[in-house]
Write a protein that holds these residues in place. Structure first.
Motif, PDB file in Angstrom:
ATOM      1  N   GLN A  76      -2.155  -4.247   6.090  1.00  0.00           N
ATOM      2  CA  GLN A  76      -0.737  -4.626   6.022  1.00  0.00           C
ATOM      3  C   GLN A  76      -0.008  -4.266   7.313  1.00  0.00           C
ATOM      4  O   GLN A  76       0.885  -4.990   7.756  1.00  0.00           O
ATOM      5  N   GLN A  77      -0.427  -3.151   7.913  1.00  0.00           N
ATOM      6  CA  GLN A  77       0.157  -2.762   9.203  1.00  0.00           C
ATOM      7  C   GLN A  77      -0.138  -3.828  10.265  1.00  0.00           C
ATOM      8  O   GLN A  77       0.761  -4.260  10.994  1.00  0.00           O
ATOM      9  N   ARG A  99      -8.356 -15.918   3.301  1.00  0.00           N
ATOM     10  CA  ARG A  99      -8.887 -14.841   2.479  1.00  0.00           C
ATOM     11  C   ARG A  99      -9.280 -13.685   3.367  1.00  0.00           C
ATOM     12  O   ARG A  99      -9.347 -13.823   4.583  1.00  0.00           O
ATOM     13  N   TRP A 155       2.649  -9.069  -1.356  1.00  0.00           N
ATOM     14  CA  TRP A 155       3.428  -7.978  -0.765  1.00  0.00           C
ATOM     15  C   TRP A 155       4.344  -8.566   0.294  1.00  0.00           C
ATOM     16  O   TRP A 155       4.093  -9.670   0.797  1.00  0.00           O
ATOM     17  N   LEU A 191      -6.182  -1.112   2.888  1.00  0.00           N
ATOM     18  CA  LEU A 191      -5.084  -2.046   2.592  1.00  0.00           C
ATOM     19  C   LEU A 191      -3.864  -1.723   3.461  1.00  0.00           C
ATOM     20  O   LEU A 191      -3.230  -2.623   4.022  1.00  0.00           O
ATOM     21  N   ALA A 192      -3.551  -0.439   3.588  1.00  0.00           N
ATOM     22  CA  ALA A 192      -2.412  -0.037   4.429  1.00  0.00           C
ATOM     23  C   ALA A 192      -2.645  -0.496   5.864  1.00  0.00           C
ATOM     24  O   ALA A 192      -1.718  -0.999   6.527  1.00  0.00           O
ATOM     25  N   VAL A 195       2.593 -10.889  12.303  1.00  0.00           N
ATOM     26  CA  VAL A 195       3.571 -11.945  11.998  1.00  0.00           C
ATOM     27  C   VAL A 195       4.831 -11.805  12.846  1.00  0.00           C
ATOM     28  O   VAL A 195       5.507 -12.791  13.105  1.00  0.00           O
ATOM     29  N   ALA A 218      -7.811  -8.254  11.981  1.00  0.00           N
ATOM     30  CA  ALA A 218      -9.269  -8.261  11.882  1.00  0.00           C
ATOM     31  C   ALA A 218      -9.739  -8.469  10.449  1.00  0.00           C
ATOM     32  O   ALA A 218     -10.820  -9.012  10.213  1.00  0.00           O
ATOM     33  N   ALA A 219      -8.920  -8.068   9.465  1.00  0.00           N
ATOM     34  CA  ALA A 219      -9.332  -8.161   8.060  1.00  0.00           C
ATOM     35  C   ALA A 219      -9.375  -9.593   7.544  1.00  0.00           C
ATOM     36  O   ALA A 219      -9.912  -9.859   6.469  1.00  0.00           O
ATOM     37  N   VAL A 220      -8.794 -10.535   8.295  1.00  0.00           N
ATOM     38  CA  VAL A 220      -8.764 -11.931   7.849  1.00  0.00           C
ATOM     39  C   VAL A 220     -10.127 -12.578   8.064  1.00  0.00           C
ATOM     40  O   VAL A 220     -10.680 -12.521   9.163  1.00  0.00           O
ATOM     41  N   ALA A 221     -10.661 -13.175   6.988  1.00  0.00           N
ATOM     42  CA  ALA A 221     -11.998 -13.777   7.053  1.00  0.00           C
ATOM     43  C   ALA A 221     -11.918 -15.212   7.578  1.00  0.00           C
ATOM     44  O   ALA A 221     -10.871 -15.854   7.508  1.00  0.00           O
ATOM     45  N   LEU A 227       9.396  -8.568   5.236  1.00  0.00           N
ATOM     46  CA  LEU A 227       8.964  -9.743   6.010  1.00  0.00           C
ATOM     47  C   LEU A 227       9.375 -11.072   5.363  1.00  0.00           C
ATOM     48  O   LEU A 227       9.072 -12.133   5.906  1.00  0.00           O
ATOM     49  N   PHE A 248      -1.007  -6.930   9.717  1.00  0.00           N
ATOM     50  CA  PHE A 248      -0.354  -8.178   9.291  1.00  0.00           C
ATOM     51  C   PHE A 248       1.111  -8.183   9.735  1.00  0.00           C
ATOM     52  O   PHE A 248       1.610  -9.156  10.287  1.00  0.00           O
ATOM     53  N   ARG A 249       1.759  -7.048   9.492  1.00  0.00           N
ATOM     54  CA  ARG A 249       3.175  -6.921   9.865  1.00  0.00           C
ATOM     55  C   ARG A 249       3.356  -7.115  11.364  1.00  0.00           C
ATOM     56  O   ARG A 249       4.223  -7.859  11.814  1.00  0.00           O
ATOM     57  N   HIS A 270       6.329  -3.496   4.467  1.00  0.00           N
ATOM     58  CA  HIS A 270       5.425  -2.458   4.946  1.00  0.00           C
ATOM     59  C   HIS A 270       6.200  -1.539   5.872  1.00  0.00           C
ATOM     60  O   HIS A 270       6.887  -2.009   6.775  1.00  0.00           O
ATOM     61  N   MET A 275      -1.080   9.233   0.675  1.00  0.00           N
ATOM     62  CA  MET A 275      -1.744   7.978   0.264  1.00  0.00           C
ATOM     63  C   MET A 275      -3.217   8.244  -0.080  1.00  0.00           C
ATOM     64  O   MET A 275      -3.918   8.889   0.698  1.00  0.00           O
ATOM     65  N   PRO A 276      -3.695   7.766  -1.263  1.00  0.00           N
ATOM     66  CA  PRO A 276      -5.107   7.980  -1.607  1.00  0.00           C
ATOM     67  C   PRO A 276      -6.021   7.316  -0.563  1.00  0.00           C
ATOM     68  O   PRO A 276      -5.650   6.276  -0.011  1.00  0.00           O
ATOM     69  N   ALA A 294       0.835  -1.200   0.000  1.00  0.00           N
ATOM     70  CA  ALA A 294       0.000   0.000   0.000  1.00  0.00           C
ATOM     71  C   ALA A 294       0.873   1.254   0.000  1.00  0.00           C
ATOM     72  O   ALA A 294       0.490   2.289  -0.523  1.00  0.00           O
ATOM     73  N   ASP A 323      -8.626   5.522  -0.725  1.00  0.00           N
ATOM     74  CA  ASP A 323      -9.060   4.135  -0.936  1.00  0.00           C
ATOM     75  C   ASP A 323      -7.952   3.132  -0.653  1.00  0.00           C
ATOM     76  O   ASP A 323      -8.158   1.924  -0.672  1.00  0.00           O
ATOM     77  N   MET A 324      -6.730   3.609  -0.401  1.00  0.00           N
ATOM     78  CA  MET A 324      -5.626   2.711  -0.057  1.00  0.00           C
ATOM     79  C   MET A 324      -5.527   2.478   1.445  1.00  0.00           C
ATOM     80  O   MET A 324      -4.754   1.636   1.906  1.00  0.00           O
TER      81      MET A 324
END
Lengths: 284, 260
Positions: B12-13, A148, A99, B8-9, B19, B28-31, A107, B15-16, A102, B1-2, A70, B4-5
């Motif tokens: 990814q934050q 997903r 990706w 996603l940002a 992990v 929370a975005a993980v289904a 990663l 996610f980072r 970040h 950053m637009p 992003a 609509d991004m």
């Protein structure tokens, strides 16, 4: 590769196989390297690749460009990719629909993206940026995924088709990733391949995966640490029968076997491609 | 950053963070999906990231691993990965901070020589990937007049590195690299200065005479030989130092007669 020759099968280049490749000059079509492994200033890795390049076509496979970030592509990395491409003149350059960076932190894994319009627009912009900088078309690979995201708006095949159409990039179809993602996300790999925008495919990857069985079910993990399983071979054969021969790579990156074992896998892929030639000759 | 991004940002934050941090927390975005839980699915990425980065450190710090044992090394490397993840997509560049981290890593405080041994291993790794250059032989020095020698600058090979330590790091590195059963190195053993070079394909490790690190540091700054000698202790065995530098392929050029 010469335009008049039918596409060949190749192998991932590993330093363990240096002697076999340089002394034995095995009859494989080409070698693929991870671009990031050749971004050092000098030393034995470059000397090995220079000697391989003098004997074989080479394909460049990036694993660190983070095309789905992003926050934009990692500053400077595209320039380093361009320098490796300039030095080794690969016949193909590929990266992943994924990706890995970040906020400046890398990663070291190909992390998943949500398939929605905003992400599609971002990835198209980044692929444009890469293709403009390199001055050539790149291939984007379908990832192996384990989950997903909420609110996804399209299937992976739709996403890849729109990406290829709108950015002009080609696609790298990793058949093992199809099998892995299909099992993990619960779709039919044959239906996925039927829906795949195959007209954009410029390369195929084959590899092995691990099966993680637990009480709540099974996950397939894309490990590249073993031979290609029968299910992946079967899908590869169907694809080649349908599309004709395409450059096909055996990826074996961990627990790397002795060269003859890898060479036998490449030979098996080669026989599928030659079978594809025969079908085409009969049809003509 | 637009605008609509931003989702996603944000994904990814988290996610980072998810992990890298020690505690398992699924973004929370993980289904949810049928079959394996969100936690198990997300853990595949966590494991890939951490295991691959620990493996990358393992490949570079094989002597550290032998000194502390596999289990301790993996636990240490994991803490390093969580606190100091890579900042470059080129994995060969990851691990430069490991030696300094060992200095302040409390559980390793009993082994005070670890950081310097790690510096030696890192210098070897850097030398392997350094730019290529062709070493010159020491005969070239003999062709210079004594007066010129004083004003001569030595150009060092890009792979050349020095690691000076109050601990016998070369002896420790050598026995842990080549001996099936390691040699015991006594606590009264003098400190060592390691010279790391790569004249061709192989990385070489040599012990330099005491005080020579100051000479080489001055040479690296572009000082002429006469000036550099002045910055080293008078007790320095100059003949042996120069002989070793040239023999190990540390020098790739001589620039003579430029006065300071």
């Amino acid at each position: 590769m010469a335009a008049d020759r039918s596409p060949r099968a190749g192998a991932g280049l590993k330093p363990q196989h240096q002697r076999h490749i340089l002394d034995g000059r095995p009859d494989v079509g080409w070698f693929e390297v991870h671009a990031e492994n050749y971004m050092g200033a000098g030393g034995p890795p470059h000397r090995f690749l220079e000697r391989v390049r003098a004997l074989y076509p080479v394909s460049l496979h990036g694993v660190g460009l983070s095309i789905g970030s992003a926050g934009g592509l990692t500053p400077g990395h595209l320039g380093r990719l361009g320098a490796v491409a300039e030095r080794y003149q690969p016949f193909l350059i590929s990266e992943h629909l994924a990706w890995s960076t970040h906020d400046g932190v890398f990663l070291n894994d190909l992390l998943p993206l949500p398939y929605d319009d905003a992400t599609l627009a971002l990835v198209i912009r980044h692929v444009d940026e890469v293709q403009s900088a390199l001055g050539r078309r790149i291939l984007i690979e379908n990832p192996s995924t384990y989950l997903r995201f909420k609110g996804e708006e399209m299937e992976e095949t739709e996403f890849l088709g729109a990406l290829a159409r709108r950015s002009g990039c080609g696609l790298l179809l990793d058949v093992n990733n199809v099998v892995v993602s299909a099992a993990n996300r619960g779709f039919d790999p044959l239906a996925y391949l039927d829906a795949f925008p195959v007209e954009h495919v410029g390369e195929i990857h084959l590899a092995g995966h691990a099966v993680l069985q637990d009480s709540d079910g099974c996950l397939l993990v894309d490990t590249h640490d073993r031979s290609v399983p029968p299910e992946v071979w079967d899908l590869h054969r169907r694809l080649i029968e349908r599309l004709g021969p395409l450059p096909t790579l055996i990826e074996w990156d961990a627990d790397v076997p002795a060269w003859p074992i890898l060479e036998a896998e490449v030979a098996q892929a080669e026989s599928v491609l030659r079978h594809g030639d025969e079908l085409r000759a009969h049809a003509a | 950053m637009p605008p609509d991004m931003r989702p996603l940002a944000h994904a990814q934050q988290s996610f980072r963070r998810g992990v890298l941090q020690a505690r398992l927390q699924v973004p929370a975005a993980v289904a949810g999906l049928p079959g394996p839980s969100r936690e198990r699915r997300f853990s595949v990425y966590r494991n890939n990231v951490k295991a691959s980065l620990v493996a990358a450190l393992k490949a570079k710090f094989t002597v550290i691993e032998r000194l502390v044992g596999e289990e301790f090394f993996e636990a240490t490397a994991l803490v390093f990965v969580e606190r100091h993840p890579p900042r470059s997509p080129v994995l060969a560049e990851y691990g430069g901070g490991f030696a300094s981290f060992l200095e302040v890593f409390e559980p390793a405080a009993d082994l005070p020589y670890l950081p310097d041994v790690a510096r030696l291993e890192w210098a070897r790794h850097r030398a392997f990937h350094a730019a290529d250059a062709t070493p010159v032989a020491i005969d070239r020095l003999a062709t210079l007049a004594a007066d010129d020698l004083h004003d001569t600058r030595l150009t060092l090979h890009p792979a050349t590195a020095v690691a000076a330590s109050p601990w016998p790091i070369v002896s420790i590195w050598t026995t842990n690299t080549f001996d099936a059963e390691t040699r015991r190195i006594g606590p009264d053993h003098a400190g060592e200065i390691a010279l790391i070079t790569r004249p061709q394909d192989d990385v070489l490790v040599n012990v330099l005479p005491p005080g020579s690190d100051l000479l080489i540091a001055a040479l690296r700054e572009g000082r002429a030989l006469g000036t550099a000698i002045g910055q080293a202790p008078a007790s320095l065995d100059l003949a042996r130092t120069l002989a070793l530098l040239f023999r190990a392929g540390a020098v790739v050029g001589l620039l003579k007669g430029i006065s300071e």
